[in-house]
Write a protein that holds these residues in place. Structure first.
Motif, mmCIF file in Angstrom:
data_model
loop_
_atom_site.group_PDB
_atom_site.id
_atom_site.type_symbol
_atom_site.label_atom_id
_atom_site.label_comp_id
_atom_site.label_asym_id
_atom_site.label_seq_id
_atom_site.Cartn_x
_atom_site.Cartn_y
_atom_site.Cartn_z
ATOM 1 N N ALA A 38 0.835 -1.209 0.000
ATOM 2 C CA ALA A 38 0.000 0.000 0.000
ATOM 3 C C ALA A 38 0.869 1.258 0.000
ATOM 4 O O ALA A 38 1.930 1.280 0.629
ATOM 5 N N VAL A 42 -2.250 5.494 2.270
ATOM 6 C CA VAL A 42 -3.131 4.410 2.711
ATOM 7 C C VAL A 42 -2.616 3.829 4.034
ATOM 8 O O VAL A 42 -3.397 3.564 4.950
ATOM 9 N N ARG A 45 -3.588 6.069 7.027
ATOM 10 C CA ARG A 45 -4.979 5.871 7.468
ATOM 11 C C ARG A 45 -5.131 4.576 8.265
ATOM 12 O O ARG A 45 -5.799 4.536 9.295
ATOM 13 N N TYR A 46 -4.490 3.531 7.780
ATOM 14 C CA TYR A 46 -4.572 2.234 8.448
ATOM 15 C C TYR A 46 -3.900 2.281 9.825
ATOM 16 O O TYR A 46 -4.413 1.730 10.803
ATOM 17 N N GLN A 49 -6.070 3.759 12.437
ATOM 18 C CA GLN A 49 -7.168 2.892 12.874
ATOM 19 C C GLN A 49 -6.688 1.672 13.647
ATOM 20 O O GLN A 49 -7.249 1.322 14.689
ATOM 21 N N THR A 162 -7.684 -6.448 4.247
ATOM 22 C CA THR A 162 -7.820 -5.082 3.759
ATOM 23 C C THR A 162 -6.990 -4.140 4.616
ATOM 24 O O THR A 162 -7.110 -4.135 5.840
ATOM 25 N N SER A 164 -6.946 -0.411 4.815
ATOM 26 C CA SER A 164 -7.752 0.743 4.379
ATOM 27 C C SER A 164 -8.516 0.379 3.112
ATOM 28 O O SER A 164 -9.521 -0.295 3.195
ATOM 29 N N THR A 165 -8.008 0.771 1.954
ATOM 30 C CA THR A 165 -8.717 0.524 0.693
ATOM 31 C C THR A 165 -8.021 -0.509 -0.191
ATOM 32 O O THR A 165 -8.484 -0.774 -1.291
ATOM 33 N N ILE A 166 -6.929 -1.078 0.276
ATOM 34 C CA ILE A 166 -6.143 -2.027 -0.511
ATOM 35 C C ILE A 166 -6.394 -3.446 0.006
ATOM 36 O O ILE A 166 -6.272 -3.706 1.205
ATOM 37 N N ASN A 167 -6.735 -4.357 -0.904
ATOM 38 C CA ASN A 167 -6.931 -5.760 -0.548
ATOM 39 C C ASN A 167 -5.740 -6.588 -1.011
ATOM 40 O O ASN A 167 -5.185 -6.331 -2.079
#
Length: 178
Positions: A38, A42, A45-46, A49, A162, A164-167
């Motif tokens: 990522a 990204v 953000r991760y 969280q 996941t 954030s937005t990356i899988n």
């Protein structure tokens, strides 16, 4: 980094006083291990969280989570392991806990810090009531896959993780607890 031959690293249970250092250690390990997955924005953000002081304080307050830390004599943390309820149940007939994080700072690898943390996983999982323990890694992480297989884990499946937005895909290993 040159490490002294008389370096002492102890493994103990993390407490609330360890939360700030756990957050920093976890962030450093994530950046070291996941920058190929990522981009920085990204990861930031991760980290906010899933690697924040709040995250670790909440985990330590949970009855089914246990965090072990590898600590230098001076108090600094160089590794940690977190056992938490499994995000994906591999079988329905056994209570499963997952080693969700097992990280050692790069300068302290090769000193059996990770192995010592891992050794606590079995007893800790039993204490928390588990009959099976699982752990995941990236499919091309041959070092960890070999480590898990040597420790009696068997390939149990895959899952999508996941950030954030990356899988990305992880392979899962499981081991029954005696």
């Amino acid at each position: 980094m040159s490490l002294s031959a008389d370096l002492t690293i102890t493994v103990d249970t993390a407490g609330i006083a360890d939360v700030p250092a756990l957050s920093l250690l976890s962030t450093a390990c994530l950046v070291n291990n996941k920058t190929h997955i990522a981009p920085p924005e990204v990861l930031v953000r991760y980290i906010e969280q899933e690697h924040s002081p709040r995250f670790f304080a909440e985990r330590l307050a949970g009855r089914r989570c246990l965090i072990r830390v590898a600590r230098l004599d001076c108090g600094g943390l160089v590794g940690y392991m977190m056992i938490d309820p499994a995000a994906l149940i591999v079988t329905e007939d056994a209570l499963e806990l997952e080693v969700k994080r097992l990280h050692v700072l790069p300068g302290y690898r090769g000193l059996r810090v990770g192995a010592r943390l891992f050794d606590f996983a079995y007893g800790d999982a039993r204490t928390l009531g588990a009959r099976r323990i699982i752990i995941g890694c990236e499919p091309d992480d041959h070092h960890n896959r070999t480590l898990y297989e040597r420790r009696g884990f068997v390939l149990a499946g895959e899952r999508v993780v996941t950030i954030s937005t990356i899988n990305y895909t992880e392979v899962l290993y499981a081991r029954a607890l005696d």
